[in-house]
Design a protein around this motif. Structure first.
Motif, PDB file in Angstrom:
ATOM      1  N   ASP A   8       0.695  -1.060   0.397  1.00  0.00           N
ATOM      2  CA  ASP A   8      -0.129   0.206  -0.036  1.00  0.00           C
ATOM      3  C   ASP A   8       0.916   1.228   0.183  1.00  0.00           C
ATOM      4  O   ASP A   8       2.110   0.850   1.332  1.00  0.00           O
ATOM      5  CB  ASP A   8      -0.697   0.016   1.527  1.00  0.00           C
ATOM      6  N   LEU A   9       0.412   2.568  -0.541  1.00  0.00           N
ATOM      7  CA  LEU A   9       1.092   3.844  -0.559  1.00  0.00           C
ATOM      8  C   LEU A   9       1.236   3.855   0.820  1.00  0.00           C
ATOM      9  O   LEU A   9       2.079   4.417   1.273  1.00  0.00           O
ATOM     10  CB  LEU A   9       0.535   4.402  -1.052  1.00  0.00           C
ATOM     11  N   TYR A  10       0.407   3.698   1.720  1.00  0.00           N
ATOM     12  CA  TYR A  10       0.024   4.182   2.903  1.00  0.00           C
ATOM     13  C   TYR A  10       1.677   3.921   3.901  1.00  0.00           C
ATOM     14  O   TYR A  10       2.381   4.531   4.124  1.00  0.00           O
ATOM     15  CB  TYR A  10      -1.064   3.542   3.642  1.00  0.00           C
ATOM     16  N   LYS A  13       4.310   5.313   2.858  1.00  0.00           N
ATOM     17  CA  LYS A  13       4.474   6.914   3.314  1.00  0.00           C
ATOM     18  C   LYS A  13       4.383   6.721   4.756  1.00  0.00           C
ATOM     19  O   LYS A  13       5.559   7.757   4.816  1.00  0.00           O
ATOM     20  CB  LYS A  13       3.398   7.612   2.918  1.00  0.00           C
TER      21      LYS A  13
END
Length: 53
Positions: A8-10, A13
């Protein structure tokens, strides 16, 4: 879907934020497995020794 690993991009980040703040200590992660796709007969994992203890 490609054969590449997915995340996930989460998660990316959060990792970047932790590194910017100098948070390089030990981390805790969740472990779960989904049903394997048709045609796949095994699951590859790494770092299970601590979890299994």
């Amino acid at each position: 879907m490609s054969g590449a690993l997915l995340t996930d991009l989460y998660e990316l980040k959060m990792a970047a934020r932790y590194l910017r703040r100098g948070m390089t200590g030990q981390a805790t992660f969740s472990l779960f497995a989904r049903k394997l796709p048709p045609g796949h007969r095994f699951l590859v994992t790494a770092g299970l020794a601590t979890w299994l203890d």
